[in-house]
Write a protein that holds these residues in place. Structure first.
Motif, PDB file in Angstrom:
ATOM      1  N   ARG A  28      -1.307  89.579  38.214  1.00 17.55           N
ATOM      2  CA  ARG A  28      -0.921  90.398  37.068  1.00 17.55           C
ATOM      3  C   ARG A  28       0.578  90.294  36.810  1.00 17.55           C
ATOM      4  NH1 ARG A  28      -3.689  92.535  34.170  1.00 17.55           N
ATOM      5  NH2 ARG A  28      -5.415  93.028  35.523  1.00 17.55           N
ATOM      6  N   GLN A  29       1.383  90.350  37.874  1.00 19.81           N
ATOM      7  CA  GLN A  29       2.836  90.197  37.709  1.00 19.81           C
ATOM      8  C   GLN A  29       3.175  88.832  37.120  1.00 19.81           C
ATOM      9  OE1 GLN A  29       3.587  91.227  41.875  1.00 19.81           O
ATOM     10  NE2 GLN A  29       5.056  92.770  41.181  1.00 19.81           N
ATOM     11  N   ALA A  30       2.446  87.811  37.533  1.00 23.01           N
ATOM     12  CA  ALA A  30       2.678  86.474  36.983  1.00 23.01           C
ATOM     13  C   ALA A  30       2.350  86.461  35.496  1.00 23.01           C
ATOM     14  CB  ALA A  30       1.848  85.435  37.733  1.00 23.01           C
ATOM     15  N   ALA A  31       1.247  87.107  35.124  1.00 21.71           N
ATOM     16  CA  ALA A  31       0.865  87.178  33.709  1.00 21.71           C
ATOM     17  C   ALA A  31       1.941  87.898  32.901  1.00 21.71           C
ATOM     18  CB  ALA A  31      -0.482  87.883  33.563  1.00 21.71           C
ATOM     19  N   GLU A  32       2.465  88.990  33.452  1.00 13.64           N
ATOM     20  CA  GLU A  32       3.517  89.739  32.765  1.00 13.64           C
ATOM     21  C   GLU A  32       4.786  88.905  32.644  1.00 13.64           C
ATOM     22  OE1 GLU A  32       3.747  93.295  35.114  1.00 13.64           O
ATOM     23  OE2 GLU A  32       1.849  94.071  34.314  1.00 13.64           O
ATOM     24  N   ALA A  33       5.129  88.164  33.691  1.00 12.06           N
ATOM     25  CA  ALA A  33       6.337  87.329  33.664  1.00 12.06           C
ATOM     26  C   ALA A  33       6.233  86.245  32.590  1.00 12.06           C
ATOM     27  CB  ALA A  33       6.573  86.696  35.036  1.00 12.06           C
ATOM     28  N   LEU A  34       5.003  85.819  32.310  1.00 13.49           N
ATOM     29  CA  LEU A  34       4.782  84.797  31.285  1.00 13.49           C
ATOM     30  C   LEU A  34       4.601  85.404  29.897  1.00 13.49           C
ATOM     31  CD1 LEU A  34       2.330  82.477  33.244  1.00 13.49           C
ATOM     32  CD2 LEU A  34       4.685  81.937  32.565  1.00 13.49           C
ATOM     33  N   GLY A  35       4.559  86.736  29.832  1.00 16.42           N
ATOM     34  CA  GLY A  35       4.383  87.401  28.556  1.00 16.42           C
ATOM     35  C   GLY A  35       2.979  87.260  27.988  1.00 16.42           C
ATOM     36  N   LEU A  36       1.998  87.092  28.858  1.00 17.00           N
ATOM     37  CA  LEU A  36       0.612  86.926  28.402  1.00 17.00           C
ATOM     38  C   LEU A  36       0.008  88.272  28.021  1.00 17.00           C
ATOM     39  CD1 LEU A  36      -0.778  84.397  31.029  1.00 17.00           C
ATOM     40  CD2 LEU A  36       0.213  83.931  28.788  1.00 17.00           C
ATOM     41  N   SER A  37      -0.852  88.252  27.036  1.00 17.59           N
ATOM     42  CA  SER A  37      -1.591  89.452  26.670  1.00 17.59           C
ATOM     43  C   SER A  37      -3.075  89.106  26.654  1.00 17.59           C
ATOM     44  CB  SER A  37      -1.134  89.969  25.311  1.00 17.59           C
ATOM     45  OG  SER A  37      -1.238  88.959  24.336  1.00 17.59           O
ATOM     46  N   PRO A  38      -3.934  90.113  26.861  1.00 20.09           N
ATOM     47  CA  PRO A  38      -5.383  89.867  26.893  1.00 20.09           C
ATOM     48  C   PRO A  38      -5.854  89.194  25.618  1.00 20.09           C
ATOM     49  CG  PRO A  38      -4.867  92.093  27.627  1.00 20.09           C
ATOM     50  CD  PRO A  38      -3.595  91.498  27.091  1.00 20.09           C
ATOM     51  N   PRO A  39      -6.974  88.506  25.678  1.00 17.96           N
ATOM     52  CA  PRO A  39      -7.912  88.445  26.805  1.00 17.96           C
ATOM     53  C   PRO A  39      -7.590  87.316  27.783  1.00 17.96           C
ATOM     54  CG  PRO A  39      -8.858  87.336  24.908  1.00 17.96           C
ATOM     55  CD  PRO A  39      -7.499  87.858  24.482  1.00 17.96           C
ATOM     56  N   ARG A  40      -8.271  87.358  28.917  1.00 19.16           N
ATOM     57  CA  ARG A  40      -8.252  86.281  29.923  1.00 19.16           C
ATOM     58  C   ARG A  40      -6.868  86.001  30.500  1.00 19.16           C
ATOM     59  NH1 ARG A  40      -9.549  82.557  26.334  1.00 19.16           N
ATOM     60  NH2 ARG A  40      -8.976  80.924  27.776  1.00 19.16           N
ATOM     61  N   THR A  41      -6.044  87.020  30.666  1.00 20.12           N
ATOM     62  CA  THR A  41      -4.690  86.770  31.181  1.00 20.12           C
ATOM     63  C   THR A  41      -4.723  86.213  32.605  1.00 20.12           C
ATOM     64  OG1 THR A  41      -4.529  89.091  31.828  1.00 20.12           O
ATOM     65  CG2 THR A  41      -3.523  88.483  29.744  1.00 20.12           C
ATOM     66  N   ILE A  42      -5.525  86.825  33.458  1.00 18.04           N
ATOM     67  CA  ILE A  42      -5.577  86.379  34.860  1.00 18.04           C
ATOM     68  C   ILE A  42      -6.189  84.983  34.943  1.00 18.04           C
ATOM     69  CG2 ILE A  42      -6.402  86.898  37.180  1.00 18.04           C
ATOM     70  CD1 ILE A  42      -4.255  88.872  35.979  1.00 18.04           C
ATOM     71  N   GLN A  43      -7.200  84.734  34.123  1.00 14.44           N
ATOM     72  CA  GLN A  43      -7.820  83.400  34.110  1.00 14.44           C
ATOM     73  C   GLN A  43      -6.794  82.344  33.699  1.00 14.44           C
ATOM     74  OE1 GLN A  43     -11.045  82.954  31.316  1.00 14.44           O
ATOM     75  NE2 GLN A  43     -11.616  80.947  32.105  1.00 14.44           N
ATOM     76  N   ARG A  44      -5.961  82.653  32.717  1.00 16.64           N
ATOM     77  CA  ARG A  44      -4.950  81.688  32.278  1.00 16.64           C
ATOM     78  C   ARG A  44      -3.895  81.466  33.357  1.00 16.64           C
ATOM     79  NH1 ARG A  44      -2.998  83.654  26.670  1.00 16.64           N
ATOM     80  NH2 ARG A  44      -3.714  85.660  27.415  1.00 16.64           N
ATOM     81  N   VAL A  45      -3.524  82.528  34.074  1.00 22.56           N
ATOM     82  CA  VAL A  45      -2.594  82.366  35.201  1.00 22.56           C
ATOM     83  C   VAL A  45      -3.229  81.476  36.255  1.00 22.56           C
ATOM     84  CG1 VAL A  45      -1.488  83.568  37.138  1.00 22.56           C
ATOM     85  CG2 VAL A  45      -1.327  84.518  34.827  1.00 22.56           C
ATOM     86  N   ALA A  46      -4.488  81.723  36.571  1.00 24.83           N
ATOM     87  CA  ALA A  46      -5.180  80.919  37.586  1.00 24.83           C
ATOM     88  C   ALA A  46      -5.227  79.447  37.177  1.00 24.83           C
ATOM     89  CB  ALA A  46      -6.591  81.468  37.819  1.00 24.83           C
ATOM     90  N   GLN A  47      -5.489  79.168  35.910  1.00 23.90           N
ATOM     91  CA  GLN A  47      -5.528  77.778  35.442  1.00 23.90           C
ATOM     92  C   GLN A  47      -4.150  77.123  35.556  1.00 23.90           C
ATOM     93  OE1 GLN A  47      -7.168  78.478  31.558  1.00 23.90           O
ATOM     94  NE2 GLN A  47      -9.259  78.085  32.231  1.00 23.90           N
ATOM     95  N   ALA A  48      -3.097  77.865  35.246  1.00 22.28           N
ATOM     96  CA  ALA A  48      -1.744  77.326  35.388  1.00 22.28           C
ATOM     97  C   ALA A  48      -1.421  77.070  36.861  1.00 22.28           C
ATOM     98  CB  ALA A  48      -0.723  78.290  34.776  1.00 22.28           C
ATOM     99  N   LEU A  49      -1.840  77.981  37.727  1.00 24.02           N
ATOM    100  CA  LEU A  49      -1.614  77.792  39.161  1.00 24.02           C
ATOM    101  C   LEU A  49      -2.355  76.561  39.678  1.00 24.02           C
ATOM    102  CD1 LEU A  49      -1.820  81.502  40.311  1.00 24.02           C
ATOM    103  CD2 LEU A  49       0.205  80.020  40.462  1.00 24.02           C
ATOM    104  N   GLU A  50      -3.577  76.349  39.187  1.00 26.92           N
ATOM    105  CA  GLU A  50      -4.327  75.160  39.600  1.00 26.92           C
ATOM    106  C   GLU A  50      -3.606  73.889  39.155  1.00 26.92           C
ATOM    107  OE1 GLU A  50      -8.253  75.756  38.044  1.00 26.92           O
ATOM    108  OE2 GLU A  50      -8.724  77.302  39.530  1.00 26.92           O
ATOM    109  N   ALA A  51      -3.038  73.899  37.966  1.00 27.35           N
ATOM    110  CA  ALA A  51      -2.275  72.737  37.497  1.00 27.35           C
ATOM    111  C   ALA A  51      -1.065  72.502  38.399  1.00 27.35           C
ATOM    112  CB  ALA A  51      -1.830  72.943  36.049  1.00 27.35           C
ATOM    113  N   LEU A  52      -0.393  73.592  38.804  1.00 22.47           N
ATOM    114  CA  LEU A  52       0.761  73.460  39.705  1.00 22.47           C
ATOM    115  C   LEU A  52       0.329  72.926  41.065  1.00 22.47           C
ATOM    116  CD1 LEU A  52       2.770  76.728  38.923  1.00 22.47           C
ATOM    117  CD2 LEU A  52       3.244  74.391  38.143  1.00 22.47           C
ATOM    118  N   MET A  53      -0.816  73.372  41.553  1.00 19.92           N
ATOM    119  CA  MET A  53      -1.310  72.877  42.840  1.00 19.92           C
ATOM    120  C   MET A  53      -1.543  71.375  42.780  1.00 19.92           C
ATOM    121  SD  MET A  53      -3.974  75.946  43.797  1.00 19.92           S
ATOM    122  CE  MET A  53      -4.583  75.207  45.325  1.00 19.92           C
TER     123      MET A  53
END
Length: 113
Positions: A28-53
């Motif tokens: 959630r903090q990552a989503a807030e740092a990116l300025g994301l708003s619903p829907p699917r904020t956590i899913q979008r963070v997870a997808q970005a993290l997977e790309a970084l991995m």
């Protein structure tokens, strides 16, 4: 709207800028740092993290994604571990995942000091 290819570099930059004592952060903090708003904020963070991995493993770097954890505990979500195994970074045995995560987190933090 924001695709993971756009979010991933922004997330890496945010994570690199955070002070060590503020880490790790929640999804959630990552989503807030990116300025994301619903829907699917956590899913979008997870997808970005997977790309970084994928980027980090391909480059032989520690996975910066270790800096984002579930607020229910101090570990990333299961998808992190599944991908870490698929990328060959973590052992397949789930019993070894937490120790592998702790080692990976130490490697990431060591690069910051």
């Amino acid at each position: 709207m924001n695709d993971p290819d756009d979010l991933a570099p922004r997330l890496r930059e945010r994570l690199e800028q955070l002070p060590c004592e503020a880490l790790p952060i929640s999804y959630r903090q990552a989503a807030e740092a990116l300025g994301l708003s619903p829907p699917r904020t956590i899913q979008r963070v997870a997808q970005a993290l997977e790309a970084l991995m994928r980027e980090d493993v391909a480059a032989g770097r520690p996975m910066i994604a270790t800096l984002v954890v579930s607020r229910r505990g101090d570990l990333p979500r299961q998808g992190f571990f599944d991908l870490a195994v698929a990328l060959g970074r973590f052992p397949a045995d789930p019993a070894a995942h937490e120790a592998a995560y702790r080692r990976e987190l130490e490697r990431v933090m060591a690069l910051r000091s």
